[in-house]
Each structure stands twice: as structure tokens, then as C-alpha cells.
Design an enzyme around this catalytic site. Structure first.
Site, PDB file in Angstrom:
ATOM      1  N   GLU A 147       6.833  39.539  -6.392  1.00  0.00           N
ATOM      2  CA  GLU A 147       5.516  39.468  -7.030  1.00  0.00           C
ATOM      3  C   GLU A 147       4.978  40.882  -7.209  1.00  0.00           C
ATOM      4  O   GLU A 147       5.018  41.687  -6.282  1.00  0.00           O
ATOM      5  CB  GLU A 147       4.585  38.651  -6.127  1.00  0.00           C
ATOM      6  CG  GLU A 147       3.152  38.545  -6.611  1.00  0.00           C
ATOM      7  CD  GLU A 147       2.286  37.775  -5.621  1.00  0.00           C
ATOM      8  OE1 GLU A 147       2.339  36.539  -5.641  1.00  0.00           O
ATOM      9  OE2 GLU A 147       1.579  38.424  -4.828  1.00  0.00           O
TER      10      GLU A 147
ATOM     11  N   LYS B   4       6.158  38.084  -1.723  1.00  0.00           N
ATOM     12  CA  LYS B   4       4.787  38.040  -2.221  1.00  0.00           C
ATOM     13  C   LYS B   4       3.991  39.245  -1.706  1.00  0.00           C
ATOM     14  O   LYS B   4       4.519  40.065  -0.949  1.00  0.00           O
ATOM     15  CB  LYS B   4       4.142  36.708  -1.827  1.00  0.00           C
ATOM     16  CG  LYS B   4       4.804  35.515  -2.513  1.00  0.00           C
ATOM     17  CD  LYS B   4       4.175  34.196  -2.114  1.00  0.00           C
ATOM     18  CE  LYS B   4       2.791  34.031  -2.694  1.00  0.00           C
ATOM     19  NZ  LYS B   4       2.825  33.889  -4.172  1.00  0.00           N
TER      20      LYS B   4
ATOM     21  N   ASP C  24       1.587  38.616 -11.225  1.00  0.00           N
ATOM     22  CA  ASP C  24       0.512  37.921 -10.533  1.00  0.00           C
ATOM     23  C   ASP C  24      -0.857  38.341 -11.061  1.00  0.00           C
ATOM     24  O   ASP C  24      -1.235  39.516 -10.960  1.00  0.00           O
ATOM     25  CB  ASP C  24       0.601  38.193  -9.030  1.00  0.00           C
ATOM     26  CG  ASP C  24      -0.461  37.446  -8.245  1.00  0.00           C
ATOM     27  OD1 ASP C  24      -0.632  36.238  -8.500  1.00  0.00           O
ATOM     28  OD2 ASP C  24      -1.127  38.065  -7.400  1.00  0.00           O
TER      29      ASP C  24
ATOM     30  N   LYS D 144       2.498  24.308  -3.127  1.00  0.00           N
ATOM     31  CA  LYS D 144       1.175  23.739  -2.848  1.00  0.00           C
ATOM     32  C   LYS D 144       1.259  22.220  -2.963  1.00  0.00           C
ATOM     33  O   LYS D 144       0.735  21.605  -3.892  1.00  0.00           O
ATOM     34  CB  LYS D 144       0.144  24.319  -3.813  1.00  0.00           C
ATOM     35  CG  LYS D 144      -0.035  25.833  -3.655  1.00  0.00           C
ATOM     36  CD  LYS D 144      -0.954  26.406  -4.713  1.00  0.00           C
ATOM     37  CE  LYS D 144      -1.063  27.913  -4.573  1.00  0.00           C
ATOM     38  NZ  LYS D 144      -1.902  28.506  -5.642  1.00  0.00           N
TER      39      LYS D 144
ATOM     40  N   ARG E 194       0.812  -1.212   0.000  1.00  0.00           N
ATOM     41  CA  ARG E 194       0.000   0.000   0.000  1.00  0.00           C
ATOM     42  C   ARG E 194       0.848   1.265   0.000  1.00  0.00           C
ATOM     43  O   ARG E 194       0.540   2.224  -0.743  1.00  0.00           O
ATOM     44  CB  ARG E 194      -0.962  -0.006   1.197  1.00  0.00           C
ATOM     45  CG  ARG E 194      -1.839   1.240   1.322  1.00  0.00           C
ATOM     46  CD  ARG E 194      -2.449   1.716   0.022  1.00  0.00           C
ATOM     47  NE  ARG E 194      -3.146   0.663  -0.722  1.00  0.00           N
ATOM     48  CZ  ARG E 194      -3.454   0.744  -2.000  1.00  0.00           C
ATOM     49  NH1 ARG E 194      -3.108   1.798  -2.714  1.00  0.00           N
ATOM     50  NH2 ARG E 194      -4.089  -0.247  -2.607  1.00  0.00           N
TER      51      ARG E 194
END
Length: 279
Positions: free
Chosen positions: A196, A163, A218, A131, A96
Site C-alpha cells: 500500500e 499496509k 490508498d 471486512k 432461521r
């Protein structure tokens, strides 16, 4: 980074096996030997073979793999990627975790390859993001590379990416960049700086300050992206991010950006179907 993978494998076995795989232990003798094969059940790009090797070896060094298809190869339904043989108890207890890792990695590699092919003929390369699944980042980013993509920063430690929140909390573009430059000088670190920008005013400010390596555009639309790339004129690397879908990917690339970052490579990918069966 290698230690992170070792820790993940150890933790994964701990959460899955606990105080023992009682299903296997109750019906399979310790001396039983056997062989299993990894069967591909849908077309895609294979990834995680090397990770499977580590998983098998870490659990039972006597397990023997025979590999027929390597990482990065395009596979079709019905292909046999490898066989593994040894103690049946070990085969059942590693099955698994190996499948979870390989299905996830192969899904990411398959999706990445699709994006990479869509960019053929342009200079633009597809980037992953942070992410990722907690604990699985190194595996997932490796899968992006296997699929032909490029890793962005691994984490918060190997690049400075200023950012919108950093900029707002710092008081503006100039303050954020200047503080980043001073920090690197004080700490004696050699890290790339990316910033950004959300509009043309911020873009102009960033170019005026300078001392940066890459500018992230962005949520710029396609028309504004083309204009921004012309303004930058090759003085800094360019990256498009935010609101870009597979259908608009090529249009952004044709604006001349160096990179397009795609969170979907890792955060919402479908695993590739495969199974490990006795043979």
C-alpha cells in the site's frame, strides 16, 4: 476451508437450538411430515442455495430439496427458489439459520452484481476485503464470487499485504518489501506481495525496490490515480482503495486500475428479503 463452514453450521445450531427447540417439540409430533418453499420477497441476485443444501443435510440428511433457481441467478419478488420436504420438526429448526445465511449471502451478491455492472466496458474488477462478519467469511466471500466479483486474499495467510502500519513499524517502504522477500525465501513460500502506498514518494520507492506483484493506491483522488497508473506503466498490478463510493467507482476504473477494493460489499450490505413458508 470446508471445515470452517462445518464448524460454523455446528456452532450456529448450538447457539440457536441449545437444549432443544421447545416451541416446536411441544406442538409438532415427531412423525409429522411436511413441505416448505423459499419465497423471494424482493428483486436481487440469489446466493446461498448450495449452503442451504448443506445446512438441511447436516441437520437431517433425510430432508429433500427441489431446486428451481440456482446461485447467481437474478430473481424477482414472488419467485420460488426451492422447496424442501421431510420432518416438520426439522423444517422448523433449520429455517432461521438457512434464512440468515441466504439473506446475507444474497444481499452481498446483489450489491456485488451492481458494482460489477457499473464496471462493464473497463478492465477493472471489483475486489472484496477482510471486512467480513467473524465466522462467516467463507460464505460472504463466496457470495461476492456468485455476484461476479473477485476475492482478494482470504485471510492473513494466503498473501502478503504490506499496509501503512506494517510499513511504519518496519521503518519504511524498502525495509518492509525487503523483509517480506527474505521471509518468503527463508520459509520457502510462494505468496504474492502487495504494498500500500499513500503518496507519490512512496509509490516511487516501491517501484525502485521492485520484487512486488501489486501496488495499492490508498486514498488517491481520481486525478492522482490516473497519474500513478501512468507512472507504473503496467509493470505491476494496480489496485485503488479507500474513499471510493459507487458514484465514483466508474471514474476510478477509467483511470486504468486493474482492481478496486470495496469493503462495503460485505461490511454494510443490506440482506435480501425472503421467507420459508409451508406449502
Amino acid at each position: 476451508m470446508d471445515q470452517l463452514i462445518n464448524d460454523l453450521i455446528k456452532l450456529s445450531f448450538a447457539e440457536d437450538i441449545g437444549d432443544g427447540d421447545h416451541t416446536t417439540l411441544c406442538c409438532i409430533p415427531d412423525t409429522a411430515m411436511g413441505k416448505s418453499q423459499l419465497i423471494i420477497k424482493e428483486d436481487g441476485v440469489l446466493a446461498g442455495v448450495e449452503m442451504a443444501k448443506r445446512i438441511f443435510h447436516d441437520f437431517d440428511p433425510k430432508l429433500k430439496m427441489t431446486i428451481f433457481i440456482n446461485d447467481g441467478a437474478e430473481v424477482k419478488k414472488g419467485d420460488i427458489a426451492f422447496t424442501v420436504e421431510g420432518k416438520v420438526q426439522s423444517l422448523l429448526q433449520t429455517e432461521r439459520l438457512m434464512l440468515n445465511v441466504m439473506q446475507r449471502m444474497s444481499g452481498i451478491a446483489t450489491t456485488t452484481r451492481k458494482y460489477v455492472k457499473a464496471l462493464e466496458g473497463t478492465k477493472t474488477r471489483v475486489l472484496d476485503t477482510r471486512k467480513t462478519t467473524p465466522g462467516m467469511r467463507m460464505m460472504e466471500k463466496d457470495a461476492v464470487k456468485i455476484g461476479g466479483g473477485v476475492n482478494h486474499r482470504i485471510g492473513l495467510f494466503d498473501m502478503i499485504l504490506l499496509k501503512d502500519n506494517h510499513i511504519d513499524f518496519a521503518g519504511g517502504i524498502e525495509q518492509a518489501i525487503t523483509r517480506a522477500q527474505n521471509y518468503l525465501k527463508e520459509k520457502g513460500k510462494n505468496l504474492k506481495i502487495e504494498i500500500e502506498v499513500r503518496n507519490f514518494d512512496e509509490l516511487q520507492q516501491a517501484m525502485n525496490v521492485g520484487g512486488i506483484d501489486r501496488i495499492m493506491l490508498d486514498n488517491f483522488n481520481i486525478e492522482d490515480t490516473k497519474k500513478a497508473v501512468e507512472m507504473i506503466g503496467g509493470r505491476f498490478e494496480t489496485e485503488s482503495s479507500g474513499g471510493i463510493t459507487f458514484d465514483t467507482l466508474r471514474d476510478y476504473a477509467e483511470c486504468g486500475v486493474d482492481f478496486i477494493s470495496v469493503g462495503a460489499l460485505t461490511h454494510s450490505v443490506k440482506s435480501l428479503d425472503m421467507s420459508l413458508k409451508a406449502c
